[in-house]
Design an enzyme around this catalytic site. Structure first.
Site, short mmCIF file in Angstrom:
data_model
loop_
_atom_site.label_atom_id
_atom_site.label_comp_id
_atom_site.label_asym_id
_atom_site.label_seq_id
_atom_site.Cartn_x
_atom_site.Cartn_y
_atom_site.Cartn_z
N GLY B 14 8.69 -0.38 12.05
CA GLY B 14 9.12 -0.50 10.99
C GLY B 14 8.70 0.92 10.78
CG LEU B 15 9.10 3.14 6.76
CD1 LEU B 15 8.49 3.33 5.61
CD2 LEU B 15 10.28 3.81 7.22
CB ALA B 16 4.83 4.51 12.09
CB SER B 42 8.86 -3.71 9.88
OG SER B 42 9.72 -3.87 10.92
N GLY B 49 5.79 2.62 -3.70
CA GLY B 49 5.74 3.07 -5.08
C GLY B 49 5.99 4.92 -4.15
N GLY B 50 5.55 5.36 -3.15
CA GLY B 50 6.22 6.46 -2.83
C GLY B 50 5.56 7.24 -2.32
CG HIS B 257 -4.27 -2.06 -4.46
ND1 HIS B 257 -3.53 -2.29 -5.65
CD2 HIS B 257 -3.00 -0.29 -3.97
CE1 HIS B 257 -2.52 -1.20 -5.85
NE2 HIS B 257 -2.24 -0.47 -4.90
NE ARG B 273 -4.05 0.52 -10.65
CZ ARG B 273 -4.31 2.01 -9.87
NH1 ARG B 273 -5.23 2.14 -9.70
NH2 ARG B 273 -3.81 1.17 -8.53
CB SER B 410 -0.34 4.85 3.48
OG SER B 410 0.22 3.61 2.81
#
Lengths: 262, 628
Positions: B14-16, B42, B49-50, B257, B273, B410
């Site tokens: 994945g990203l990490a 992944s 979100g970001g 969440h 939100r 995260s």
């Protein structure tokens, strides 16, 4: 009144010499908001734990669960059973190598075409200076790039493609869309000639027969056919650049970006 | 048995995992990434979100700096984080986001001029500065003092993962997808790679590596209602815990969440939100300002989740066949905003719920979302207990999140930690040689092979792995949820221990040749139960409330006794983890204080002055968090 669904699932284990391709019937009770993700998992947990199929995010974002649903490629996770008749027939996606039952190897396929088109932004990585602010970009252009980057590589467009069914080397709509993504990205320093080398042949844009199946089945509604048209025009203009006056070429070239309809 | 050699083995792509892989590959090392699914599938791809980074380009981010980001992160963690790591994170994040822009991420950009934004459901106008035009924009997220979250529409994870995957392709990282690591190869002091099961054929293979990285994401699937992908089963944490040498950090810190959808538990982004969405109860009443007058819906996630449960307990939940829920209202944002900036949300609502969020309310309830705990690593990403083993991303307890992480932190952690730890891995590789021990390989292989043989021989007379898994997930929801107490946790631990004993006798209900998905679950389940026990037992022992860990019987945050991190070790053959504790942070750049939201009493710690001194800085740092 909830229905009793009849799911007919393709079964074949290529690793088992005794396995014969066949269709197998399962029955499940339909609930509210039931998706094929829920139905298939119920079957695996309660009826046959050996059935092979792929899900990951189960939210339409990862692209794992492409399969042929009543004759049409689509994502199983966001296919609601209420939109289907009570007899649901499931096959694995064609074109890709079968792993077993409904599971196919899209990973190897996409990795290979990614290598062929050198699917990365061709920029000078050593030029990155941590102390500098980022290079600027128009927000509208960033949005256009993301519009094409949304592809989840589920393989539905490839499975629905007449050319891809006939020739193994055809790169397919998802790949041409990827090239288009790099083409509009100013950070990618490749020239039109470079792109011509990659997709200017019948493995690329000229192999498309224009059946439009790719765009019809795209679960992310990416304008695949437009991208093919834009890439074709770019290549066509590039191939006559020595013939037509530059003024006319420039006018034609600037007509059209990723969302323009043809 | 097939054997592969590589310099760096990344378990997880994945990203990490990919960010570390790229760092090592760019430095010229051979890298192989293992992944259960093709890398672009992944769970990172699902992040909407970001990523938080203090770039300060947007008008609402004016005056932002890594110091403010650091302070938000520490407060968000409820002072449970390692402040040295949070500092590294906040300082590195802007550079890494710019680097991602250089590599091809189409971040949304600042457009100069007047724009209509939303705060607390109300529109307001703000002017973006002309000199920032074209730089990376940012949106609001919960628990942050400034608008700091860099984003690409609501497909940030997808956009960044695509870009990182292209870098892996460019730098020749080998991807072996449809593989699952089942055991680490080690000799008691050094990690040498992993025994890996091919998810196409069922064959076992050995991957030998000079350095091994665990980047397998969270383990949310120990809960029934979770936003995590179906592959988030804790595979990476399990193989580390199984060594008996590597501890898990802060496993009781579990984040729920506020806006998981009902009934499918798919997440709709906090961006809803952040952009001005509000929470309504059964009467259509907006209740959050009553509980949190300042931050309302934008208090941190643990606070919003608890307030929602609290409000439902008062009888204001919306009844449904799937249980009670509340409503998320984004209708006032308008069709254009919802179908562009929140398009994934729009798609999720229409595709999975049959709800049109432009005109209808979205049913939501707090749902398990994130695991702050994981493989305990030091600030360089090196795991405790075994040299040559690293971890990054959600699978790790690096520990910049402490007991509650902020939205946008995260996703940022994946690439920021990936970049930082990637550099540490490169340094490690430059200075290390390994003699691979055939005994260590054989030991690891025979352990896995014996487990497989036992499951096969148990056959249909053995326990059904799906039945056990469902039972575990129900125990976790019922006993180790948002509100916790001694009686529930004690009962939960006992039930999990019983399930763990039963899991030794799992058999296959549908044996078949080659690969079988049932075997994957059967192999995974005992480890998942151990992770569940680390979570439940850690929660039982921690007699305080901090961040996402809320004890009804111990409502105060107890810095006097619990300003520390839980380390859970698993000795072979045990049915409970061994718990040890270490200081939460080597020093406190920001001394423990009030978060400014969420309420609650604090029992203060009496910290010696040296704990309040930042090494290398002349005087005690006095930066106290701004009151918000």
């Amino acid at each position: 009144m909830s229905r009793r669904l009849h799911l007919e699932i393709f079964r074949y284990n290529p690793l088992d010499p005794d396995s014969v391709p066949r269709m197998q019937s399962f029955y499940v009770n339909e609930y509210d908001s039931m998706t094929l993700f829920i139905a298939l998992n119920l079957i695996r947990e309660e009826q046959d734990p050996g059935v092979q199929f792929d899900f990951c995010c189960r939210a339409g974002i990862c692209g794992s669960c492409g399969m042929v649903i009543n004759g049409r490629p689509g994502l199983a996770c966001h296919t609601q059973t209420r939109d289907l008749p009570d007899h649901i027939v499931l096959h694995p996606l064609p074109v890709f190598k079968l792993i077993g039952d409904l599971s196919v190897d899209t990973g190897t396929w996409f990795r290979n075409v990614g290598k062929r088109i050198e699917a990365w932004v061709h920029t000078d990585d050593t030029a990155f200076n941590p102390a500098d602010e980022e290079s600027r970009m128009e927000n509208a252009l960033a949005e256009q790039i993301f519009e094409l980057d949304r592809c989840v590589e589920c393989g539905c467009c490839i499975a629905a493609c007449g050319t891809a069914r006939m020739r193994e080397d055809f790169m397919g709509a998802a790949t041409i869309n990827r090239v288009a993504r790099f083409y509009i990205d100013p950070r990618d320093k490749r020239s039109d000639d470079d792109y011509y080398d990659v997709i200017g042949n019948d493995e690329g844009v000229f192999g498309c027969m224009g059946l439009l199946g790719c765009e019809d089945v795209c679960p992310k509604k990416i304008p695949l056919q437009d991208q093919l048209g834009i890439m074709r025009r770019m290549l066509a203009l590039n191939s006559v650049k020595g013939i037509l006056p530059k003024g006319i070429l420039d006018r034609l070239r600037h007509k059209g970006c990723c969302h323009e309809k043809h | 048995m097939q054997i592969f050699h590589t310099d760096l083995l990344c378990i997880g792509a994945g990203l990490a995992g990919e960010r570390v892989a790229v760092e090592a590959a760019m430095a010229g090392f051979g890298v192989t990434c293992l992944s259960i699914v093709p890398p672009r599938r992944s769970h990172s791809s699902a992040a909407q979100g970001g990523m938080q980074a203090a770039l300060g380009n947007a008008v609402m981010g004016k005056g932002d700096s890594p110091d403010v980001h650091f302070a938000d992160t520490v407060k968000g963690s409820d002072w449970g984080c390692d402040q040295e790591v949070a500092r590294i994170f906040a300082d590195t994040a802007p550079i890494v986001m710019r680097e991602m822009a250089h590599w091809g991420v189409p971040w949304n950009r600042v457009v100069a001029g007047t724009h209509t934004y939303y705060k607390g459901g109300k529109p307001f106008e703000a002017e973006e500065a002309a000199d920032k035009h074209g730089l990376i924009h940012a949106r609001a997220f919960g628990g942050t003092a400034k608008w700091r979250t860099c984003y690409t529409a609501d497909g940030t994870g997808r956009a960044v993962l695509n870009t990182l995957d292209t870098k892996c392709l460019q730098y020749g990282v080998s991807i072996h997808d449809r593989t699952q690591a089942e055991a680490l190869i080690h000799d008691g002091t050094r990690c040498m790679g992993a025994i890996v099961r091919c998810l196409k054929t069922g064959q076992l293979m050995a991957y030998l590596a000079r350095a091994t990285l665990i980047a397998t994401g969270g383990y949310g699937r120990i809960y029934r209602a979770t936003t995590n992908a179906v592959i988030c089963d804790g595979g990476g944490q399990i193989i580390a815990l199984d060594t008996g040498l590597v501890p898990m950090g802060n496993m009781e810190a579990v984040q729920f969440h506020p806006t998981g959808t009902v009934p499918t538990d798919i997440l709709v982004t906090e961006g809803c939100r952040g952009d001005g969405g509000t929470l309504l109860d059964v009467n259509g009443y907006r209740f959050m300002p009553d509980y949190e007058p300042d931050k309302a819906e934008l208090a941190s996630r643990d606070v919003v989740s608890r307030r929602m449960i609290e409000h439902m307990r008062k009888g204001f939940g919306v009844p449904s066949p799937y249980g009670e829920h509340l409503w998320l209202d984004i209708r006032h944002l308008g069709e254009r905003h919802i179908t562009t900036k929140l398009r994934e949300v729009y798609d999720i609502c229409t595709n999975f719920l049959g709800v049109d969020p432009i005109h209808q309310l979205i049913p939501v309830r707090p749902t398990h979302h994130y695991s702050m705990g994981g493989v305990r690593v030091d600030k360089s990403g090196a795991a405790y207990g075994l040299s040559g083993l690293f971890s990054a991303g959600e699978s790790a307890c690096w520990d910049m999140h402490g007991f509650n992480r902020l939205g946008g932190n995260s996703l940022a952690e994946t690439v920021v930690a990936g970049s930082y730890i990637g550099k540490q891995v490169v340094q490690f590789l430059q200075g290390t040689e390994v003699d691979f021990s055939s005994a260590a390989i054989r030991n690891a292989h025979s352990k896995v092979a014996e487990r497989i043989a036992r499951i096969e021989s148990n056959g249909r007379s053995g326990e059904n792995c799906f039945t056990l898994r469902n039972a575990m997930q129900d125990v976790m929801m019922e006993h180790v949820g948002i509100f916790r107490n001694e009686a529930d946790l004690t009962a939960g631990v006992e039930k999990l221990q019983t399930l763990l004993e039963r899991s030794a006798n799992i058999g296959l209900q549908a044996p078949s040749r080659g690969f079988t998905p049932e075997m994957s679950m059967a192999l995974r389940l005992p480890g998942m139960l151990k992770l569940a026990l680390c979570t439940a037992y850690g929660a039982l022992m921690r007699t305080e409330s901090r961040g996402a860990h809320t004890r009804e019987d111990y409502p105060e945050r107890n810095d006097r006794d619990w300003l520390n991190r839980t380390l859970a070790y698993w000795a072979e053959g045990e049915t409970l983890p061994t718990l040890k504790y270490e200081d939460a942070s080597p020093y406190f750049e920001i001394p423990p204080g009030d978060r400014g939201y969420g309420g609650g009493k604090i029992i203060p710690a009496d910290l010696p002055p040296e704990k309040l001194t930042v090494p290398g800085r002349p005087a005690p740092h006095t930066a106290t968090p701004e009151k918000q």
